[in-house]
Design a protein around this motif. Structure first.
Motif, PDB file in Angstrom:
ATOM      1  N   ARG A  80       0.791  -1.221  -0.128  1.00 57.08           N
ATOM      2  CA  ARG A  80      -0.360  -0.129  -0.021  1.00 57.08           C
ATOM      3  C   ARG A  80       0.835   1.225   0.075  1.00 57.08           C
ATOM      4  O   ARG A  80       0.607   2.263   0.677  1.00 57.08           O
ATOM      5  CB  ARG A  80      -0.982  -0.059   1.236  1.00 57.08           C
ATOM      6  CG  ARG A  80      -1.865  -1.040   1.217  1.00 57.08           C
ATOM      7  CD  ARG A  80      -2.942  -0.977   0.112  1.00 57.08           C
ATOM      8  NE  ARG A  80      -3.766  -2.118   0.121  1.00 57.08           N
ATOM      9  CZ  ARG A  80      -4.843  -2.314   0.607  1.00 57.08           C
ATOM     10  NH1 ARG A  80      -5.530  -1.040   1.024  1.00 57.08           N
ATOM     11  NH2 ARG A  80      -5.622  -3.259   0.382  1.00 57.08           N
ATOM     12  N   GLU A 119      -5.796   2.477  -0.868  1.00 57.54           N
ATOM     13  CA  GLU A 119      -6.913   1.862  -0.432  1.00 57.54           C
ATOM     14  C   GLU A 119      -8.061   2.354  -0.765  1.00 57.54           C
ATOM     15  O   GLU A 119      -8.549   3.327  -0.693  1.00 57.54           O
ATOM     16  CB  GLU A 119      -6.811   1.648   1.087  1.00 57.54           C
ATOM     17  CG  GLU A 119      -7.650   0.657   1.630  1.00 57.54           C
ATOM     18  CD  GLU A 119      -7.466   0.361   3.078  1.00 57.54           C
ATOM     19  OE1 GLU A 119      -8.151  -0.007   3.946  1.00 57.54           O
ATOM     20  OE2 GLU A 119      -6.643   0.947   3.568  1.00 57.54           O
ATOM     21  N   THR A 125      -8.732  -2.351  -3.649  1.00 56.14           N
ATOM     22  CA  THR A 125      -7.512  -1.594  -3.850  1.00 56.14           C
ATOM     23  C   THR A 125      -7.484  -1.141  -5.504  1.00 56.14           C
ATOM     24  O   THR A 125      -7.763  -1.706  -6.189  1.00 56.14           O
ATOM     25  CB  THR A 125      -5.992  -2.667  -3.767  1.00 56.14           C
ATOM     26  OG1 THR A 125      -6.180  -3.260  -2.349  1.00 56.14           O
ATOM     27  CG2 THR A 125      -4.770  -1.961  -3.935  1.00 56.14           C
TER      28      THR A 125
END
Length: 234
Positions: A80, A119, A125
């Protein structure tokens, strides 16, 4: 904000269709030395993509469900955060699915790049990749996390706005609670589970789902979910 980034954000905001978005991203990619771009949104095993990759590679990627083993997608979900990558670091030449994926990607000019993940809602995602046919490429100009996130969100929301403006409307629009119940149904939640999650009585949840099916002329719940997704409501 530097001039090139500012220009990209302005062009995205002014885009009237997907082709204008694609043109803006291609120009930005080429300015930074990349050949192509790919925006990908994953939710479980389901993916949505918007990219400038060669059409044969798109067909191979989607047809073989390569998003399930793609090292870039896997890394984006895990980290991420913005990262550079190169196919030179993946297993090469062999019979395993990953090696086959790597070889086919390289054959289609997808060899190195940078990926910016973000996110999304409901565990999804979003990621924007700029790719090059070179073995390695200097990704430092695009590694700033704030800049990367700004680009991803600008692309995401512009595509969402365009999709909402071109959808085929049902004979009556769904209410916010109908949309909420259909959304949880799309996540695989049953009536009782949705009732617990939303604090709505189970019979009322079923009423909202039945009402939504009537508005869409859907015969079954799966058909309702599919139609709602096609219209950009979920």
């Amino acid at each position: 904000m530097d001039r090139v980034l500012s220009s990209l954000i302005d062009m995205l905001d002014a885009s009237l269709d997907e082709q204008m978005i694609k043109s803006a991203l291609k120009n930005f990619a080429q300015f930074h030395g990349y050949d192509r771009f790919a925006y990908l949104q994953t939710e479980g095993l389901e993916i949505k993509t918007f990219n400038s990759y060669p059409e044969p590679w798109q067909d191979i990627y989607l047809g073989n469900k390569y998003s399930r083993i793609d090292p870039v997608v896997t890394e984006a979900k895990r980290r991420r955060e913005t990262f550079a990558w190169s196919a030179e670091d993946w297993p090469s030449r062999g019979s395993s699915p990953l090696r086959k994926f790597r070889d086919e990607a390289v054959d289609h000019g997808i060899r190195s790049g940078i990926t910016i993940p973000a996110e999304g809602s409901f565990g999804s995602t979003m990621m924007l990749t700029f790719a090059s046919a070179q073995k390695r490429i200097d990704a430092s100009p695009l590694l700033d996390p704030r800049t990367g996130l700004q680009i991803v969100m600008a692309v995401h929301y512009r595509l969402k706005v365009l999709a909402a403006s071109t959808i085929i409307r049902p004979k009556r629009m769904l209410s916010p609670r109908e949309i909420m119940c259909v959304t949880w149904a799309a996540k695989g939640r049953g009536t009782q589970e949705t009732a617990m999650l939303t604090g709505i009585n189970a019979r009322t949840v079923q009423h909202y789902l039945d009402s939504a099916r009537e508005k869409f002329d859907a015969k079954t719940l799966p058909q309702l979910v599919a139609m709602a997704k096609d219209r950009g409501l979920l």
